[in-house]
Scaffold this motif. Structure first.
Motif, PDB file in Angstrom:
ATOM      1  N   CYS A 158       7.751  -1.584  -2.981  1.00  0.00           N
ATOM      2  CA  CYS A 158       7.223  -0.229  -3.163  1.00  0.00           C
ATOM      3  C   CYS A 158       7.632   0.386  -4.488  1.00  0.00           C
ATOM      4  O   CYS A 158       6.961   1.291  -4.992  1.00  0.00           O
ATOM      5  CB  CYS A 158       7.715   0.675  -2.033  1.00  0.00           C
ATOM      6  SG  CYS A 158       6.923   0.348  -0.449  1.00  0.00           S
ATOM      7  N   GLU A 216       0.831  -1.192   0.000  1.00  0.00           N
ATOM      8  CA  GLU A 216       0.000   0.000   0.000  1.00  0.00           C
ATOM      9  C   GLU A 216       0.872   1.250   0.000  1.00  0.00           C
ATOM     10  O   GLU A 216       1.950   1.276   0.598  1.00  0.00           O
ATOM     11  CB  GLU A 216      -0.907   0.017   1.231  1.00  0.00           C
ATOM     12  CG  GLU A 216      -1.941  -1.106   1.263  1.00  0.00           C
ATOM     13  CD  GLU A 216      -2.917  -1.018   0.101  1.00  0.00           C
ATOM     14  OE1 GLU A 216      -3.221   0.119  -0.330  1.00  0.00           O
ATOM     15  OE2 GLU A 216      -3.375  -2.066  -0.370  1.00  0.00           O
ATOM     16  N   ALA A 217       0.403   2.285  -0.684  1.00  0.00           N
ATOM     17  CA  ALA A 217       1.208   3.492  -0.889  1.00  0.00           C
ATOM     18  C   ALA A 217       1.634   4.121   0.430  1.00  0.00           C
ATOM     19  O   ALA A 217       2.755   4.637   0.556  1.00  0.00           O
ATOM     20  CB  ALA A 217       0.437   4.501  -1.729  1.00  0.00           C
ATOM     21  N   GLU A 218       0.756   4.077   1.442  1.00  0.00           N
ATOM     22  CA  GLU A 218       1.082   4.770   2.690  1.00  0.00           C
ATOM     23  C   GLU A 218       2.218   4.099   3.450  1.00  0.00           C
ATOM     24  O   GLU A 218       2.810   4.696   4.347  1.00  0.00           O
ATOM     25  CB  GLU A 218      -0.153   4.869   3.584  1.00  0.00           C
ATOM     26  CG  GLU A 218      -0.822   3.554   3.900  1.00  0.00           C
ATOM     27  CD  GLU A 218      -1.955   3.258   2.926  1.00  0.00           C
ATOM     28  OE1 GLU A 218      -2.855   2.492   3.304  1.00  0.00           O
ATOM     29  OE2 GLU A 218      -1.930   3.797   1.809  1.00  0.00           O
ATOM     30  N   THR A 219       2.540   2.841   3.105  1.00  0.00           N
ATOM     31  CA  THR A 219       3.642   2.162   3.788  1.00  0.00           C
ATOM     32  C   THR A 219       4.969   2.379   3.063  1.00  0.00           C
ATOM     33  O   THR A 219       6.008   1.942   3.544  1.00  0.00           O
ATOM     34  CB  THR A 219       3.367   0.646   3.880  1.00  0.00           C
ATOM     35  OG1 THR A 219       3.404   0.086   2.555  1.00  0.00           O
ATOM     36  CG2 THR A 219       2.028   0.377   4.528  1.00  0.00           C
TER      37      THR A 219
END
Length: 355
Positions: free
Chosen positions: A265, A156-159
């Protein structure tokens, strides 16, 4: 994105014909769909030069059989792995030649154990042109008679953190504390291989980037003035986020630029890294490298475009692309100017047919 066909122009292979074919975006295929619930690779075409305990040993294969989760053959596998210092991991490059006629290429590290390694899909041909993704590779048994491949979705982008902030905002130096030279820096075929090299911000007196390290191999080419290299910068070992770079590095203090792909990522990232030797001490025992992003574009959405395969999903993803995907462009040239896309020469113009 596209395909270059290479054909030898005679039995002596003194020249080759290169022909370019552009990819058709309407025919894009998904790496996630290809791997599905997992692929198995039967090691029927493998050969080991050396052993699994000697640094620099090679694991080579041609024609390993790829099967899907149902046991159906989908293609053949070809590749090359080099055992790195510490004999804990191999640096590998390879490709899958699919029965469909398309090819998928990859690069990354594979542990010398039953643990999985994170491999970056670096591209492909046909409907896999421009493909990206993270593959998990592990030996299926202690005899290394077969291997398992699985697909890892992008976190997920927030991680995730921004590569622009990590590499674009400052310089990163690499210590060669984990490096071994097989041969020398004058004999073609000599290798510089390393594992667990440290990275720092700014200089070797700068802050150590905890948990980040690099591994890879470089082979000295025929003219002894350049190396051909494949290396991986592990930026988050927990989720397997890394940058995989491939290209040439001069056997000197001159700049070398490598094309990059990513895992975790950084799945789908495109661009380049400029690598410059900063010091070469007596007997070439010690190196440091200045690593910086060049015209780096980062997908910050946390979504692998290859995961959207249905036409309906494709339309939805297309409508959200401009809003959700942040493509940051960084050029760290000496002038500090941004490179504009319009200044680049399209590959079909540069080399529609070359010899």
């Amino acid at each position: 994105n596209g395909t270059i066909y290479i054909t030898s122009q005679g039995e002596t292979s003194e020249s080759f014909l290169l022909e370019y074919q552009a990819s058709n975006a309407d025919e894009a295929c998904s790496i996630q769909d290809l791997v599905g619930e997992g692929l198995s690779e039967a090691n029927v075409g493998g050969k080991t030069i050396g052993d699994y305990e000697t640094v620099g040993s090679k694991d080579l294969w041609a024609g390993n059989i790829l099967t899907d989760s149902s046991g159906a053959q989908i293609g053949l596998s070809y590749g090359d792995c080099t055992l790195l210092p510490g004999v804990a991991a191999f640096m590998c490059i390879g490709e899958w030649a699919l029965d469909s006629g398309d090819i998928v290429t990859y690069a990354g590290y594979s542990p010398n154990s039953m643990n999985p390694g994170h491999i970056a899909v670096t591209g492909g041909t046909g409907c896999y042109a421009g493909a990206s993704g993270t593959l998990l590779l592990k030996a299926a048994n202690e005899e290394y008679s077969s291997y398992d491949w699985n697909y890892q979705p992008k976190p997920e982008a927030e991680t995730c953190f921004s590569l622009v902030d990590t590499l674009g905002g400052h310089l990163i130096y690499e210590s060669s504390s984990g490096s071994i030279v097989i041969g020398d820096y004058e004999t073609p075929g000599s290798m510089d291989i390393w594992f667990n090299n440290s990275m720092y911000t700014g200089s070797h007196d700068g802050a150590l980037l905890e948990g980040m390290y690099s591994l890879g191999e470089c082979t000295l080419l025929a003219n002894a003035t350049e190396f051909m290299c494949t290396e991986q910068f592990v930026l988050n070992a927990t989720d397997g986020s890394s940058i995989v770079a491939a290209g040439f590095s001069p056997n000197s203090f001159e700049d070398g630029t490598m094309a990059i792909s990513g895992t975790g990522c950084f799945t789908g990232i495109k661009g380049g890294l400029t690598i410059t030797a900063q010091s070469i001490e007596e007997d070439y025992d010690y190196f440091s490298y200045e690593v910086k992003s060049t015209n780096e574009k980062e997908d910050a959405s946390g979504v692998d475009a290859g995961e959207e395969t249905d036409s309906s999903k494709g339309e939805e993803a297309g409508s959200n692309t401009e809003e959700e995907i942040s493509n940051e462009t960084v050029d760290k040239s000496t002038e500090g100017e941004s490179e504009k896309e319009g200044e680049c020469i399209p590959i079909e113009t540069l080399c529609p047919v070359c010899i």
